[in-house]
Enzyme design. Structure first.
Site, PDB file in Angstrom:
ATOM      1  N   ARG A   1       0.838  -1.207   0.000  1.00 37.21           N
ATOM      2  CA  ARG A   1       0.000   0.000   0.000  1.00 37.21           C
ATOM      3  C   ARG A   1       0.874   1.259   0.000  1.00 37.21           C
ATOM      4  O   ARG A   1       2.104   1.170  -0.001  1.00 37.21           O
ATOM      5  CB  ARG A   1      -0.919   0.001   1.217  1.00 37.21           C
ATOM      6  CG  ARG A   1      -0.139   0.115   2.509  1.00 37.21           C
ATOM      7  CD  ARG A   1      -1.049   0.151   3.715  1.00 37.21           C
ATOM      8  NE  ARG A   1      -0.363   0.730   4.835  1.00 37.21           N
ATOM      9  CZ  ARG A   1      -0.571   0.398   6.099  1.00 37.21           C
ATOM     10  NH1 ARG A   1      -1.465  -0.538   6.395  1.00 37.21           N
ATOM     11  NH2 ARG A   1       0.088   0.989   7.070  1.00 37.21           N
ATOM     12  N   GLY A   2       0.196   2.405  -0.009  1.00 42.19           N
ATOM     13  CA  GLY A   2       0.887   3.693   0.132  1.00 42.19           C
ATOM     14  C   GLY A   2       1.953   3.924  -0.936  1.00 42.19           C
ATOM     15  O   GLY A   2       1.759   3.610  -2.122  1.00 42.19           O
TER      16      GLY A   2
ATOM     17  N   ASP B   1       5.983  -7.636   1.265  1.00 43.06           N
ATOM     18  CA  ASP B   1       5.331  -7.040   2.437  1.00 43.06           C
ATOM     19  C   ASP B   1       5.097  -8.147   3.471  1.00 43.06           C
ATOM     20  O   ASP B   1       5.367  -9.324   3.211  1.00 43.06           O
ATOM     21  CB  ASP B   1       4.020  -6.337   2.049  1.00 43.06           C
ATOM     22  CG  ASP B   1       3.758  -5.103   2.920  1.00 43.06           C
ATOM     23  OD1 ASP B   1       3.613  -5.279   4.150  1.00 43.06           O
ATOM     24  OD2 ASP B   1       3.718  -3.977   2.392  1.00 43.06           O
TER      25      ASP B   1
ATOM     26  N   ASN C   1      11.723   0.530   1.124  1.00 43.12           N
ATOM     27  CA  ASN C   1      10.630   1.484   1.366  1.00 43.12           C
ATOM     28  C   ASN C   1       9.861   1.194   2.648  1.00 43.12           C
ATOM     29  O   ASN C   1       9.327   2.113   3.263  1.00 43.12           O
ATOM     30  CB  ASN C   1       9.679   1.465   0.158  1.00 43.12           C
ATOM     31  CG  ASN C   1       8.340   2.093   0.486  1.00 43.12           C
ATOM     32  OD1 ASN C   1       8.214   3.308   0.600  1.00 43.12           O
ATOM     33  ND2 ASN C   1       7.320   1.249   0.686  1.00 43.12           N
TER      34      ASN C   1
ATOM     35  N   GLY D   1       8.417   0.909   6.138  1.00 42.64           N
ATOM     36  CA  GLY D   1       8.742   1.728   7.298  1.00 42.64           C
ATOM     37  C   GLY D   1       7.536   1.813   8.212  1.00 42.64           C
ATOM     38  O   GLY D   1       6.401   1.643   7.772  1.00 42.64           O
TER      39      GLY D   1
ATOM     40  N   LYS E   1       5.575   8.653  20.175  1.00 40.61           N
ATOM     41  CA  LYS E   1       5.398   9.044  21.591  1.00 40.61           C
ATOM     42  C   LYS E   1       6.561   9.968  21.909  1.00 40.61           C
ATOM     43  O   LYS E   1       7.656   9.770  21.371  1.00 40.61           O
ATOM     44  CB  LYS E   1       5.519   7.832  22.535  1.00 40.61           C
ATOM     45  CG  LYS E   1       4.275   6.987  22.673  1.00 40.61           C
ATOM     46  CD  LYS E   1       3.369   7.523  23.774  1.00 40.61           C
ATOM     47  CE  LYS E   1       2.132   6.628  23.879  1.00 40.61           C
ATOM     48  NZ  LYS E   1       0.892   7.336  23.880  1.00 40.61           N
TER      49      LYS E   1
ATOM     50  N   LEU F   1       9.682  11.148  23.985  1.00 36.92           N
ATOM     51  CA  LEU F   1      10.718  10.231  24.481  1.00 36.92           C
ATOM     52  C   LEU F   1      10.442   9.754  25.905  1.00 36.92           C
ATOM     53  O   LEU F   1      10.592   8.571  26.229  1.00 36.92           O
ATOM     54  CB  LEU F   1      12.082  10.927  24.379  1.00 36.92           C
ATOM     55  CG  LEU F   1      13.317  10.080  24.618  1.00 36.92           C
ATOM     56  CD1 LEU F   1      13.365   8.861  23.716  1.00 36.92           C
ATOM     57  CD2 LEU F   1      14.575  10.935  24.395  1.00 36.92           C
TER      58      LEU F   1
ATOM     59  N   ASN G   1      11.599  15.582  14.796  1.00 37.64           N
ATOM     60  CA  ASN G   1      10.161  15.840  14.939  1.00 37.64           C
ATOM     61  C   ASN G   1       9.710  15.489  16.343  1.00 37.64           C
ATOM     62  O   ASN G   1      10.104  14.452  16.873  1.00 37.64           O
ATOM     63  CB  ASN G   1       9.380  15.013  13.910  1.00 37.64           C
ATOM     64  CG  ASN G   1       8.035  15.628  13.588  1.00 37.64           C
ATOM     65  OD1 ASN G   1       7.752  16.771  13.979  1.00 37.64           O
ATOM     66  ND2 ASN G   1       7.214  14.879  12.898  1.00 37.64           N
TER      67      ASN G   1
ATOM     68  N   TYR H   1      11.686   7.427  15.213  1.00 37.12           N
ATOM     69  CA  TYR H   1      11.552   7.501  13.750  1.00 37.12           C
ATOM     70  C   TYR H   1      12.645   8.390  13.145  1.00 37.12           C
ATOM     71  O   TYR H   1      13.298   8.011  12.166  1.00 37.12           O
ATOM     72  CB  TYR H   1      10.163   8.060  13.431  1.00 37.12           C
ATOM     73  CG  TYR H   1       9.793   8.122  11.976  1.00 37.12           C
ATOM     74  CD1 TYR H   1       9.448   6.964  11.273  1.00 37.12           C
ATOM     75  CD2 TYR H   1       9.755   9.338  11.294  1.00 37.12           C
ATOM     76  CE1 TYR H   1       9.073   7.021   9.935  1.00 37.12           C
ATOM     77  CE2 TYR H   1       9.379   9.401   9.967  1.00 37.12           C
ATOM     78  CZ  TYR H   1       9.038   8.248   9.287  1.00 37.12           C
ATOM     79  OH  TYR H   1       8.668   8.318   7.965  1.00 37.12           O
TER      80      TYR H   1
HETATM   81  P1  NAD Z   1       2.451   2.721   4.842  1.00 39.02           P
HETATM   82  O1  NAD Z   1       2.293   2.432   6.282  1.00 39.02           O
HETATM   83  O2  NAD Z   1       1.243   3.050   4.029  1.00 39.02           O
HETATM   84  O3  NAD Z   1       3.206   1.506   4.120  1.00 39.02           O
HETATM   85  C1  NAD Z   1       4.326   0.861   4.678  1.00 39.02           C
HETATM   86  C2  NAD Z   1       4.318  -0.593   4.256  1.00 39.02           C
HETATM   87  O4  NAD Z   1       5.452  -1.227   4.852  1.00 39.02           O
HETATM   88  C3  NAD Z   1       3.078  -1.339   4.721  1.00 39.02           C
HETATM   89  O5  NAD Z   1       2.468  -2.031   3.641  1.00 39.02           O
HETATM   90  C4  NAD Z   1       3.623  -2.280   5.776  1.00 39.02           C
HETATM   91  O6  NAD Z   1       2.901  -3.511   5.891  1.00 39.02           O
HETATM   92  C5  NAD Z   1       5.060  -2.504   5.301  1.00 39.02           C
HETATM   93  N1  NAD Z   1       5.899  -2.999   6.396  1.00 39.02           N
HETATM   94  C6  NAD Z   1       5.955  -2.491   7.666  1.00 39.02           C
HETATM   95  N2  NAD Z   1       6.759  -3.272   8.410  1.00 39.02           N
HETATM   96  C7  NAD Z   1       7.222  -4.265   7.629  1.00 39.02           C
HETATM   97  C8  NAD Z   1       8.067  -5.382   7.847  1.00 39.02           C
HETATM   98  N3  NAD Z   1       8.593  -5.637   9.052  1.00 39.02           N
HETATM   99  N4  NAD Z   1       8.313  -6.220   6.812  1.00 39.02           N
HETATM  100  C9  NAD Z   1       7.762  -5.983   5.594  1.00 39.02           C
HETATM  101  N5  NAD Z   1       6.944  -4.948   5.331  1.00 39.02           N
HETATM  102  C10 NAD Z   1       6.678  -4.096   6.337  1.00 39.02           C
HETATM  103  O7  NAD Z   1       3.538   3.907   4.753  1.00 39.02           O
HETATM  104  P2  NAD Z   1       3.896   4.928   3.562  1.00 39.02           P
HETATM  105  O8  NAD Z   1       3.346   6.246   3.913  1.00 39.02           O
HETATM  106  O9  NAD Z   1       3.608   4.347   2.254  1.00 39.02           O
HETATM  107  O10 NAD Z   1       5.478   5.032   3.787  1.00 39.02           O
HETATM  108  C11 NAD Z   1       6.438   4.336   3.023  1.00 39.02           C
HETATM  109  C12 NAD Z   1       7.819   4.833   3.435  1.00 39.02           C
HETATM  110  O11 NAD Z   1       7.885   6.250   3.262  1.00 39.02           O
HETATM  111  C13 NAD Z   1       8.141   4.584   4.902  1.00 39.02           C
HETATM  112  O12 NAD Z   1       9.509   4.243   5.016  1.00 39.02           O
HETATM  113  C14 NAD Z   1       7.856   5.921   5.554  1.00 39.02           C
HETATM  114  O13 NAD Z   1       8.590   6.078   6.723  1.00 39.02           O
HETATM  115  C15 NAD Z   1       8.310   6.858   4.466  1.00 39.02           C
HETATM  116  N6  NAD Z   1       7.751   8.214   4.557  1.00 39.02           N
HETATM  117  C16 NAD Z   1       6.428   8.453   4.396  1.00 39.02           C
HETATM  118  C17 NAD Z   1       5.946   9.764   4.476  1.00 39.02           C
HETATM  119  C18 NAD Z   1       4.492  10.118   4.288  1.00 39.02           C
HETATM  120  O14 NAD Z   1       4.140  11.296   4.348  1.00 39.02           O
HETATM  121  N7  NAD Z   1       3.604   9.166   4.039  1.00 39.02           N
HETATM  122  C19 NAD Z   1       6.823  10.811   4.749  1.00 39.02           C
HETATM  123  C20 NAD Z   1       8.166  10.527   4.915  1.00 39.02           C
HETATM  124  C21 NAD Z   1       8.616   9.224   4.804  1.00 39.02           C
END
Ligand code: NAD
Length: 459
Positions: A229-230, A250, A300, A302, A307, A309, A359, A365
């Site tokens: 997703r995402g 995933d 990707n 994440g 919370k 600290l 942040n 994070y």
């Molecule tokens: P999301 O939560 O929609 O998607 C993350 C995906 O990673 C999920 O499908 C989840 O199941 C998978 N995942 C989590 N833990 C896992 C594991 N242990 N093994 C395998 N898969 C795992 O998040 P997103 O918004 O699509 O973010 C993607 C990346 O972009 C992340 O690294 C996030 O930190 C980074 N990011 C996002 C934003 C934002 O605004 N959305 C901003 C900065 C950075």
């Protein structure tokens, strides 16, 4: 997940209200569709006296079908892009040439226009005066990104001299433009819609132009983690559209969504928790048996466990560091040790502007995402000899489920506090990663490129 305000300001009533009250005015950004021309109008190219890149840049623009405007043309024109070769500037007194070029054109750029300034990396400059003048370019570019408006973005590209300053750099003086081409094409196109105010370094490293610039990843085997997703799902789609064979990974709990993504793009799905002790070896075995290699690894996946600290339990800390950083290191180690990433390979990690700015509520994070930048800094030089590039993108506010959970007022602030007055889309991050993944981008390594619309955070 939808930005209702941005849709509202596109309506007649919205436009009137925005004008009357001086509200933020998010422009509709130009995004890439295969077959699109690179620009909506002609490009105006300028150069400081003694610049070394006018010839390669002209070749790149001509090959890409970009119309070059005649600077002496009598009729006032509107431009799709302004490009300036500033490599000839060797002293602060010569910075005036920037003013002379940009001042008359400041209001002549079309919506979603592009500004590119080309310079020499300050550390490669032979004199302190030249290094000072080249460093000064950053201030101009970042300010143009904030000033021009209407979706126009501005980037500074430092291009290695490649004449001994970096022994294995490209011979741009002889007219070779291959190293620079992918970056210029990316920036000019709608692929870079949400990237602005960035400093990109193009160095040595082998780069080969694709047969078809609409399929720059043809034949490449690409692993995308967190693909259910995402941003990860958008990545899988964009990379497949560009010709890649995508291995989408995933956690097992996201199996159905993952299968849907993989089916949609004709890729394969791997259900694996990246933090499992045997994950790196299982993944390596899968890639070896199915494909014999992996050309591009996109880290990707994440998580956030927010919370402050003082209120954070150790589990939240451990999980975030493990998923976002340590698992990337373990996987890199095994794939590199088994030589599954060939010469010309790519490692691309997703960081965050939180890793640059920090942040509140995200010590875990931000630590993990700053660590990702450290990974790029340390691994890129180490893998240079093997012909593998290492880069990261640092997204800002991207419209996903992750940001939809942020309380309204904070969410609205995050969305608007950038030069484009809107959040980015997952596809914007995906397109930027795509560019770094192209075989044509071999000269781009060790970069952290923000996809944040020039967010004020950490700027
Ligand atoms: P999301 O939560 O929609 O998607 C993350 C995906 O990673 C999920 O499908 C989840 O199941 C998978 N995942 C989590 N833990 C896992 C594991 N242990 N093994 C395998 N898969 C795992 O998040 P997103 O918004 O699509 O973010 C993607 C990346 O972009 C992340 O690294 C996030 O930190 C980074 N990011 C996002 C934003 C934002 O605004 N959305 C901003 C900065 C950075």
């Amino acid at each position: 997940m939808t930005d209702r305000y941005a849709s509202f300001v596109q309506s007649a009533a919205g436009r009137a209200l925005v004008k009357r009250l001086g509200l933020p005015d998010p422009p509709r950004l130009r995004r890439h569709h295969p077959g699109d021309p690179l620009l909506a109008g002609p490009a105006l190219l300028g150069a400081a006296t003694g610049g070394r890149l006018a010839e390669p840049i002209t070749k790149i623009l001509t090959a890409a079908g970009v119309e070059l405007a005649d600077p002496t043309g009598a009729n006032p024109q509107r431009y799709g892009a302004l490009l300036f070769d500033a490599t000839g500037i060797t002293d602060s007194t010569e910075l005036r040439q920037l003013y002379d070029f940009f001042h008359p054109q400041a209001r002549a750029v079309l919506p979603s226009g592009r500004v590119i300034v080309l310079g020499t990396p300050p550390q490669e400059c032979p004199t302190p005066r030249e290094a000072t003048a080249q460093r000064a370019l950053e201030g101009l570019v970042r300010s143009i990104g904030k000033e021009f408006g209407r979706g126009t973005t501005a980037q500074l590209v430092y291009v290695t001299r490649g004449d001994g300053a970096a022994a294995d750099g490209p011979d741009l003086s002889a007219g070779t433009h291959t190293s620079l081409e992918s970056t210029v094409r990316f920036i000019l196109s709608g692929r870079s819609a949400y990237v602005s105010g960035q400093v990109i370094r193009v160095g040595g490293g082998a780069a080969s132009a694709p047969a078809d610039w609409d399929r720059p990843l043809d034949g490449q085997v690409v692993l995308v983690t967190g693909a259910a997703r995402g941003i990860g799902a958008a990545l899988a789609k964009v990379l497949a559209r560009d010709g890649a064979q995508v291995v989408a990974l995933d956690i097992p709990a996201a199996g159905d969504a993952l299968a849907a993504v993989a089916n949609d793009i004709g890729g394969t799905a791997v259900q694996l928790d990246l933090t499992a002790p045997d994950a790196p070896t299982r993944l390596a075995e899968h890639l070896a048996s199915r494909h014999g290699r992996v050309d591009v690894v996109v880290h990707n996946a994440g998580i956030t466990r927010d919370k402050t600290l003082g209120r954070m339990d150790a589990d939240r800390w451990d999980q975030v560091i493990d998923v976002n950083l340590s698992s990337q290191e373990r996987i890199n180690d095994v794939l590199l040790e088994r030589e599954l990433i060939p010469a010309g390979g790519r490692i691309i990690s997703v960081s965050s502007i939180a890793g640059i700015a920090g942040n509140r509520g995200q010590t875990n994070y931000a630590t993990s995402k700053a660590g990702v930048i450290g990974l790029v800094d340390s691994l890129a030089p180490a893998l240079r000899e093997r012909g593998i590039s290492v880069n990261a993108v640092a997204p800002g506010f991207i419209e996903t489920r992750l940001t939809a959970r942020i309380p309204l007022v904070v969410r609205e602030a995050g969305r608007r506090m950038n030069s484009l007055a809107q959040g980015g889309l997952p596809v914007d991050v995906a397109e930027t990663i795509g560019w770094l993944a192209w075989p044509a981008s071999g000269a781009v390594s060790g970069n952290v490129v923000r996809v944040c619309g020039q967010s004020l955070l950490g700027a």
